[in-house]
Design a protein around this motif. Structure first.
Motif, PDB file in Angstrom:
ATOM      1  N   LEU A 124       3.644   5.655  -5.797  1.00 32.43           N
ATOM      2  CA  LEU A 124       3.299   5.768  -7.220  1.00 32.43           C
ATOM      3  C   LEU A 124       2.398   6.978  -7.453  1.00 32.43           C
ATOM      4  O   LEU A 124       2.581   7.735  -8.422  1.00 32.43           O
ATOM      5  N   MET A 125       1.427   7.197  -6.545  1.00 28.17           N
ATOM      6  CA  MET A 125       0.528   8.336  -6.702  1.00 28.17           C
ATOM      7  C   MET A 125       1.288   9.647  -6.544  1.00 28.17           C
ATOM      8  O   MET A 125       1.070  10.611  -7.295  1.00 28.17           O
ATOM      9  N   LEU A 126       2.228   9.697  -5.583  1.00 20.00           N
ATOM     10  CA  LEU A 126       3.022  10.918  -5.404  1.00 20.00           C
ATOM     11  C   LEU A 126       3.859  11.200  -6.648  1.00 20.00           C
ATOM     12  O   LEU A 126       4.003  12.352  -7.080  1.00 20.00           O
ATOM     13  N   ASN A 127       4.381  10.122  -7.246  1.00 16.86           N
ATOM     14  CA  ASN A 127       5.172  10.292  -8.461  1.00 16.86           C
ATOM     15  C   ASN A 127       4.334  10.828  -9.606  1.00 16.86           C
ATOM     16  O   ASN A 127       4.793  11.669 -10.373  1.00 16.86           O
ATOM     17  N   ALA A 128       3.091  10.326  -9.702  1.00 23.05           N
ATOM     18  CA  ALA A 128       2.198  10.827 -10.749  1.00 23.05           C
ATOM     19  C   ALA A 128       1.955  12.315 -10.557  1.00 23.05           C
ATOM     20  O   ALA A 128       1.987  13.099 -11.516  1.00 23.05           O
ATOM     21  N   ALA A 129       1.759  12.723  -9.302  1.00 24.23           N
ATOM     22  CA  ALA A 129       1.543  14.145  -9.034  1.00 24.23           C
ATOM     23  C   ALA A 129       2.768  14.951  -9.424  1.00 24.23           C
ATOM     24  O   ALA A 129       2.653  16.030 -10.032  1.00 24.23           O
ATOM     25  N   ILE A 139       0.841  -1.200   0.000  1.00 28.15           N
ATOM     26  CA  ILE A 139       0.000   0.000   0.000  1.00 28.15           C
ATOM     27  C   ILE A 139       0.876   1.249   0.000  1.00 28.15           C
ATOM     28  O   ILE A 139       0.624   2.220  -0.729  1.00 28.15           O
ATOM     29  N   LEU A 140       1.959   1.192   0.777  1.00 29.89           N
ATOM     30  CA  LEU A 140       2.900   2.327   0.803  1.00 29.89           C
ATOM     31  C   LEU A 140       3.531   2.540  -0.573  1.00 29.89           C
ATOM     32  O   LEU A 140       3.685   3.685  -1.033  1.00 29.89           O
ATOM     33  N   MET A 141       3.857   1.435  -1.261  1.00 29.93           N
ATOM     34  CA  MET A 141       4.437   1.558  -2.596  1.00 29.93           C
ATOM     35  C   MET A 141       3.448   2.196  -3.553  1.00 29.93           C
ATOM     36  O   MET A 141       3.815   3.014  -4.406  1.00 29.93           O
ATOM     37  N   SER A 142       2.166   1.839  -3.417  1.00 31.28           N
ATOM     38  CA  SER A 142       1.158   2.449  -4.290  1.00 31.28           C
ATOM     39  C   SER A 142       1.014   3.933  -4.003  1.00 31.28           C
ATOM     40  O   SER A 142       0.816   4.737  -4.930  1.00 31.28           O
ATOM     41  N   ALA A 163      10.276  11.097   1.264  1.00 37.34           N
ATOM     42  CA  ALA A 163      11.328  10.410   2.018  1.00 37.34           C
ATOM     43  C   ALA A 163      10.985  10.368   3.499  1.00 37.34           C
ATOM     44  O   ALA A 163      11.070   9.308   4.142  1.00 37.34           O
ATOM     45  N   ALA A 164      10.546  11.520   4.050  1.00 35.54           N
ATOM     46  CA  ALA A 164      10.168  11.554   5.463  1.00 35.54           C
ATOM     47  C   ALA A 164       9.010  10.608   5.739  1.00 35.54           C
ATOM     48  O   ALA A 164       9.013   9.854   6.722  1.00 35.54           O
ATOM     49  N   GLU A 165       8.032  10.606   4.823  1.00 31.62           N
ATOM     50  CA  GLU A 165       6.832   9.810   5.013  1.00 31.62           C
ATOM     51  C   GLU A 165       7.144   8.320   4.982  1.00 31.62           C
ATOM     52  O   GLU A 165       6.633   7.553   5.802  1.00 31.62           O
ATOM     53  N   VAL A 166       8.012   7.919   4.049  1.00 34.50           N
ATOM     54  CA  VAL A 166       8.339   6.492   3.960  1.00 34.50           C
ATOM     55  C   VAL A 166       9.068   6.028   5.210  1.00 34.50           C
ATOM     56  O   VAL A 166       8.771   4.957   5.749  1.00 34.50           O
ATOM     57  N   GLY A 167       9.999   6.848   5.712  1.00 33.38           N
ATOM     58  CA  GLY A 167      10.709   6.460   6.924  1.00 33.38           C
ATOM     59  C   GLY A 167       9.757   6.256   8.086  1.00 33.38           C
ATOM     60  O   GLY A 167       9.811   5.228   8.778  1.00 33.38           O
ATOM     61  N   LEU A 169       7.304   3.169   7.458  1.00 33.44           N
ATOM     62  CA  LEU A 169       7.920   1.859   7.641  1.00 33.44           C
ATOM     63  C   LEU A 169       8.191   1.590   9.121  1.00 33.44           C
ATOM     64  O   LEU A 169       8.053   0.450   9.579  1.00 33.44           O
ATOM     65  N   ALA A 170       8.547   2.643   9.884  1.00 32.53           N
ATOM     66  CA  ALA A 170       8.715   2.452  11.328  1.00 32.53           C
ATOM     67  C   ALA A 170       7.403   2.016  11.961  1.00 32.53           C
ATOM     68  O   ALA A 170       7.377   1.110  12.806  1.00 32.53           O
ATOM     69  N   ILE A 171       6.297   2.650  11.537  1.00 30.74           N
ATOM     70  CA  ILE A 171       4.988   2.280  12.082  1.00 30.74           C
ATOM     71  C   ILE A 171       4.640   0.846  11.715  1.00 30.74           C
ATOM     72  O   ILE A 171       4.144   0.065  12.535  1.00 30.74           O
ATOM     73  N   ILE A 172       4.944   0.462  10.439  1.00 27.77           N
ATOM     74  CA  ILE A 172       4.627  -0.902  10.008  1.00 27.77           C
ATOM     75  C   ILE A 172       5.429  -1.918  10.832  1.00 27.77           C
ATOM     76  O   ILE A 172       4.897  -2.943  11.268  1.00 27.77           O
ATOM     77  N   LEU A 173       6.723  -1.619  11.048  1.00 21.25           N
ATOM     78  CA  LEU A 173       7.533  -2.549  11.850  1.00 21.25           C
ATOM     79  C   LEU A 173       7.008  -2.649  13.272  1.00 21.25           C
ATOM     80  O   LEU A 173       6.993  -3.720  13.878  1.00 21.25           O
ATOM     81  N   ARG A 174       6.549  -1.532  13.830  1.00 20.20           N
ATOM     82  CA  ARG A 174       6.005  -1.532  15.188  1.00 20.20           C
ATOM     83  C   ARG A 174       4.727  -2.373  15.253  1.00 20.20           C
ATOM     84  O   ARG A 174       4.534  -3.184  16.161  1.00 20.20           O
ATOM     85  N   ILE A 175       3.847  -2.163  14.246  1.00 21.28           N
ATOM     86  CA  ILE A 175       2.612  -2.960  14.179  1.00 21.28           C
ATOM     87  C   ILE A 175       2.953  -4.431  14.065  1.00 21.28           C
ATOM     88  O   ILE A 175       2.369  -5.286  14.727  1.00 21.28           O
TER      89      ILE A 175
END
Lengths: 108, 157
Positions: free
Chosen positions: A43-48, A37-40, A78-82, A85-91
């Motif tokens: 993709l949307m940010l890249n389209a923008a 979902i994060l990768m998608s 970059a900030a958002e992905v970091g 991913l930290a939140i995903i690892l915590r979950i």
């Protein structure tokens, strides 16, 4: 630099970014794994930012506002992905899964 | 022209493969391929600085973070399973494509005469320190906050 894009109409870039954006929408809505979902979302940010750069190159070539927007989009991504991913690892550490439909602790 | 179509096909097909492919690691590799295709598209628009930033940050750093995240979750969770929203999502994506494309074609864009700029890095640097200095500084604060937040979130306690 040879302006290759001179022959390509602006609408081509807009349609391309629409296709990429809707692929991202489809990925966000249908996939279960949080990383995908994060990768998608990426993709949307890249389209923008394709849209931003296209308008910067076609509509106001003497200003660079669109390209600066694209640079800011990359920074925020970059900030958002970091963080995400930290939140995903915590979950994952707390609940033992990275699938978003199995994380339903808040469901009443 | 050929460059545009090749790069567009590369970006779109690898973006579609992200969703289609079963293995999550392969999906990350296709994401990198899509990022590189989009960076090539930036070069066809003669936006060289954005293209380099795209390759460095997206294809380099963000993809490595994604690979870390995939590797840190166990093998059983690595499949690319879908849920039951396929049909509505397909309809919604189709609507997005048609709506945005129709707007893009119908609107009378006020295009300027294109000048091929030599290098965009100097102009972007100038603009970042004069009119956009506040967002530029805020972006650094955002990055620090995100870094500290990520460290605090994954810390063992």
């Amino acid at each position: 630099m040879e302006p290759v894009a001179q022959q390509i109409p602006l609408e081509h870039f807009l349609a391309l970014s629409a296709i990429l954006f809707s692929l991202g929408v489809y990925g966000v809505l249908t996939r279960r794994n949080a990383v995908l979902i994060l990768m998608s979302v990426e993709l949307m940010l890249n389209a923008a930012s394709i849209n931003m750069v296209a308008f910067a190159a076609y509509a106001s070539p003497e200003k660079f506002t669109g390209m600066i927007f694209a640079v800011f989009i990359i920074t925020i991504a970059a900030a958002e992905v970091g963080l995400a991913l930290a939140i995903i690892l915590r979950i994952f550490r707390n609940l033992g899964t990275a699938n978003v439909d199995e994380v339903d602790e808040l469901k009443w | 022209m050929i460059a545009f179509w090749t790069l567009a096909a590369l970006a779109v097909t690898s973006a579609a493969m992200i969703i289609v492919v079963r293995n999550l690691l392969h999906a990350v590799l296709f994401l990198i391929l899509s990022f590189v295709g989009i960076a090539g598209l930036y070069i066809t628009m003669s936006a060289d600085f954005v293209a380099v930033a795209q390759v460095l940050i997206y294809a380099g750093a963000i993809s490595v973070l994604m690979i870390f995240a995939v590797m840190l979750t166990p093998r059983s969770d690595r499949d690319n399973a879908g849920n039951m929203l396929q049909a509505p999502a397909l309809v919604l994506s189709g609507l997005v494509i048609t709506a945005v494309s129709m707007v893009a074609v119908e609107t009378d864009w006020r295009l300027a005469d294109r000048v091929a700029f030599e290098s965009t890095a100097t102009e972007i640097g100038d603009a970042l320190v004069s009119p956009f200095v506040l967002p530029f500084e805020i972006a650094s604060v955002v990055l620090v906050v995100a870094m500290i937040g990520a460290i605090v979130l994954v810390r063992e306690d």
